[in-house]
Design a protein around this motif. Structure first.
Motif, PDB file in Angstrom:
ATOM      1  N   GLU A  53      58.466 -14.836  -1.266  1.00 46.98           N
ATOM      2  CA  GLU A  53      59.039 -15.978  -1.842  1.00 46.98           C
ATOM      3  C   GLU A  53      59.303 -16.069  -3.460  1.00 46.98           C
ATOM      4  OE1 GLU A  53      60.042 -18.500  -0.014  1.00 46.98           O
ATOM      5  OE2 GLU A  53      59.735 -17.325   1.877  1.00 46.98           O
ATOM      6  N   ALA A  54      58.443 -15.240  -4.033  1.00 48.26           N
ATOM      7  CA  ALA A  54      58.768 -15.457  -5.517  1.00 48.26           C
ATOM      8  C   ALA A  54      59.838 -14.425  -5.930  1.00 48.26           C
ATOM      9  CB  ALA A  54      57.544 -14.856  -6.362  1.00 48.26           C
ATOM     10  N   VAL A  55      59.809 -13.167  -5.024  1.00 49.68           N
ATOM     11  CA  VAL A  55      61.073 -12.341  -5.422  1.00 49.68           C
ATOM     12  C   VAL A  55      62.302 -12.863  -5.092  1.00 49.68           C
ATOM     13  CG1 VAL A  55      62.100  -9.938  -4.502  1.00 49.68           C
ATOM     14  CG2 VAL A  55      59.657 -10.240  -5.010  1.00 49.68           C
ATOM     15  N   ALA A  56      62.387 -13.628  -3.917  1.00 49.80           N
ATOM     16  CA  ALA A  56      63.636 -14.423  -3.301  1.00 49.80           C
ATOM     17  C   ALA A  56      64.042 -15.391  -4.536  1.00 49.80           C
ATOM     18  CB  ALA A  56      63.430 -15.038  -2.142  1.00 49.80           C
ATOM     19  N   ALA A  57      63.139 -16.264  -5.285  1.00 48.69           N
ATOM     20  CA  ALA A  57      63.555 -17.274  -6.018  1.00 48.69           C
ATOM     21  C   ALA A  57      64.081 -16.540  -7.161  1.00 48.69           C
ATOM     22  CB  ALA A  57      62.198 -17.927  -6.361  1.00 48.69           C
ATOM     23  N   TYR A  58      63.452 -15.451  -7.738  1.00 51.26           N
ATOM     24  CA  TYR A  58      63.834 -14.801  -8.953  1.00 51.26           C
ATOM     25  C   TYR A  58      65.359 -14.164  -8.773  1.00 51.26           C
ATOM     26  CZ  TYR A  58      63.331 -11.418 -12.871  1.00 51.26           C
ATOM     27  OH  TYR A  58      63.551 -10.713 -14.076  1.00 51.26           O
TER      28      TYR A  58
END
Length: 141
Positions: A53-58
């Motif tokens: 999820e953090a990678v996707a947001a970034y």
């Protein structure tokens, strides 16, 4: 598409997805608990992204900032760990907002388990970025 057979194949596929601006499919290559690290991140920029999820947001707005054209000089080095590769490459293209050329050299250490990226340490050079005002993903600083 079934998962590529090797970490090198999966990595090459990930670059094709970035060139195609298919960020959702690129994020789908990540394990749920995948870790992305930026050991040379400048102050104020993320040093670590925990989880898919953090990678996707970034990465969400990547195509709005950088239009990649190619990854010339791609070299993938195998390691004694069959799940880990070391990658040398350049990313070239243009900055969407200004039209200025984008040319960044990268070294990455990538681990793939069960067909998904579990660890990605990205050794990009933040000193090459001040004139562009963007970071690895092209996100505004």
């Amino acid at each position: 598409m079934s998962a590529p057979a090797s970490p090198a194949d999966l990595y090459r596929h990930s670059l094709r997805l970035l060139l195609d601006k298919n960020i959702p499919a690129w994020v789908d290559l990540w394990a749920e608990d995948g870790l992305m690290e930026f050991p040379f991140a400048p102050r104020g920029r993320p040093e670590r992204l925990d989880g898919k999820e953090a990678v996707a947001a970034y990465m969400r707005d990547y195509p709005d900032h950088i239009e990649l054209h190619d990854f010339p000089a791609l070299r993938i080095h195998l390691t004694t760990d069959p799940e880990t590769i070391v990658v040398e490459m350049r990313g070239v293209g243009r900055l969407v907002q200004t039209g200025a050329p984008f040319d960044m050299t990268y070294i990455a250490v990538v681990t793939v388990r069960d067909g998904h990226i579990t660890s990605y340490r990205d050794y990009w050079n933040p000193l090459a970025v001040p004139e562009t005002g963007t970071d690895f993903t092209g996100s505004s600083r």
